[in-house]
Scaffold this motif. Sequence first.
Motif, mmCIF file in Angstrom:
data_model
loop_
_atom_site.group_PDB
_atom_site.id
_atom_site.type_symbol
_atom_site.label_atom_id
_atom_site.label_comp_id
_atom_site.label_asym_id
_atom_site.label_seq_id
_atom_site.Cartn_x
_atom_site.Cartn_y
_atom_site.Cartn_z
ATOM 1 N N LEU A 267 9.838 29.027 31.402
ATOM 2 C CA LEU A 267 9.003 27.831 31.375
ATOM 3 C C LEU A 267 8.367 27.683 32.753
ATOM 4 C CD1 LEU A 267 8.064 25.248 29.866
ATOM 5 C CD2 LEU A 267 10.052 24.087 30.866
ATOM 6 N N SER A 268 7.045 27.517 32.802
ATOM 7 C CA SER A 268 6.356 27.417 34.085
ATOM 8 C C SER A 268 5.292 26.338 34.019
ATOM 9 C CB SER A 268 5.721 28.761 34.480
ATOM 10 O OG SER A 268 4.856 29.236 33.459
ATOM 11 N N GLY A 269 4.905 25.840 35.200
ATOM 12 C CA GLY A 269 3.904 24.791 35.250
ATOM 13 C C GLY A 269 3.209 24.738 36.596
ATOM 14 N N TYR A 270 2.092 24.010 36.617
ATOM 15 C CA TYR A 270 1.260 23.892 37.818
ATOM 16 C C TYR A 270 0.598 22.526 37.799
ATOM 17 C CZ TYR A 270 -2.705 24.722 40.994
ATOM 18 O OH TYR A 270 -3.628 24.637 42.004
ATOM 19 N N TYR A 271 0.446 21.911 39.008
ATOM 20 C CA TYR A 271 -0.289 20.657 39.104
ATOM 21 C C TYR A 271 -0.908 20.549 40.497
ATOM 22 C CZ TYR A 271 -1.645 15.779 38.799
ATOM 23 O OH TYR A 271 -2.381 14.630 38.778
ATOM 24 N N GLY A 272 -2.184 20.153 40.513
ATOM 25 C CA GLY A 272 -2.852 19.963 41.799
ATOM 26 C C GLY A 272 -4.272 19.470 41.619
ATOM 27 N N TYR A 273 -4.836 18.891 42.677
ATOM 28 C CA TYR A 273 -6.229 18.452 42.688
ATOM 29 C C TYR A 273 -7.122 19.644 43.035
ATOM 30 C CZ TYR A 273 -4.606 13.582 42.674
ATOM 31 O OH TYR A 273 -4.029 12.381 42.333
ATOM 32 N N ILE A 295 -1.064 22.549 34.170
ATOM 33 C CA ILE A 295 -0.842 23.686 33.265
ATOM 34 C C ILE A 295 0.636 23.748 32.927
ATOM 35 C CG2 ILE A 295 -1.018 26.188 32.959
ATOM 36 C CD1 ILE A 295 -3.166 26.229 35.128
ATOM 37 N N VAL A 296 0.939 23.957 31.668
ATOM 38 C CA VAL A 296 2.319 24.204 31.250
ATOM 39 C C VAL A 296 2.326 25.450 30.372
ATOM 40 C CG1 VAL A 296 2.123 22.682 29.231
ATOM 41 C CG2 VAL A 296 4.380 23.216 30.192
ATOM 42 N N ALA A 297 3.313 26.316 30.568
ATOM 43 C CA ALA A 297 3.356 27.595 29.850
ATOM 44 C C ALA A 297 4.788 27.932 29.461
ATOM 45 C CB ALA A 297 2.778 28.716 30.717
#
Length: 465
Positions: A267-273, A295-297
Amino acid sequence: MIRTLFFTAVLALSPLVASSQETDDTGVDAITGATRQEAKTEKQANAISRLHIGGYGEAVMTRNFYSQSFNRYKKPENYADDKSHGRFDLPHVCLNIGYDFGKGWTMGSEIEFEHGGNGTAVEIEAEEAGEYEAEVEKGGEVNIEQFWINKEFWNGKFNIKAGEIIVPVGYSNAYHEPNQFFTAYRPEGEATIMPNTWHQVGLSLWGRLKEWRYEAQLLSGLNSESFTAENFVHYGATSPYEFKVANNYAGALRIDNYSVKGLRIGLSGYYGYTFRNTLRTPGAKYDDVTGALGIVALDFSLNRWNWIVRGNVDYAHFSDADEISAYNQANWTHHKYQDGNPHHYSNIGSNALSYAIEAGYNVFSQIPRLHQANERLWVFGRFEHYDTMAAGTYESMYKYTKKYRCAFGLNYSPVKQVTIKGEYSYRYFEKPNNNGLTSDSPLYKQPYNNEPSISLGVTYCGKLL
């Protein structure tokens, strides 16, 4: 023999590994009794054991049985009968060099040549009203895909890594080497909607705790000026400058579990401006625009019973898509006559998605002689769907971004490090709903032409030293 020749040359020039011990006049160490040559040989052997060299590469030949015109989606009926076209390519050729300094300190690096490498440079010329200037000698890319220093604690339970690192969001970024997918090219869906292979300068905290592996990263944000309708945020991690603009920051996280034999679930994810992460300054009316990207994967791989099965589901949401699309369009109008402008200034979707499943069976597992010789022949199939404009104001303008793809083929490995790949691929699109309209009606929407292809490739992946 390769080791001896390589390190004879290197160690002859390197004071790090060729420094001599204190010896008496006869060339014998006063403490150990070893000769100078014996001491030097021992140091060389120790240095060699700490150095690691490896890499991977792909060479692919493809024949596409559809039009290669960039306008083929605007009026598909004009390109239905176009002839096929072929391509030869070196998608990726990478060299990995690592070194163990001892006391838990290691270094890793990867130099990647995409499509044969290139020679390009882009600058903003102040004396020419801020115009972009570029020189291009050949296509392709050359990247330092990895260069990091790592410090290990508690036998690998906790590590700190800093430098140019892989961002392991989605299956294809975490597992991008050619022996980790069956197709001739990297999985198309994830490679389209996200940077691939995604790498940035950042800080990583990672480790392994029993059946769990974790990694958390601090990175610079992506650049929304490089987002596009057809590739979503794929180009957002690149920079045309000699540095990466970091007005915004982002975080990435990945967790993998190995509790079941042969099965890994991640399970992976990303967050940013992403807005304002550029050298240009937007006007005051964009003060509240951030371009937040999430993003979630979820992905898995099963390697058991002579089967390999892999799958992934990725979903991304991009806020302020309409405002940033309008900003990009305004900038395109203003800068469209500037040579070398590296940005795309395209409309952008607010959502993107990708999902895929592939499975392969090792036929040679049923032939004892070939199985004992460790030869493998995987018969595989793959299905995937991806859409870079899954939602948003401009969704109806980009129906062709909603793509499906089936692939079937063989992977033959005569030795562990080498794989020969053959593949038939069929990319297709949803047919428009014409509600009974005939093709001569001005409201009739032409279906997009399907895009079959065949590919033959050879790859290598492994350690040389």
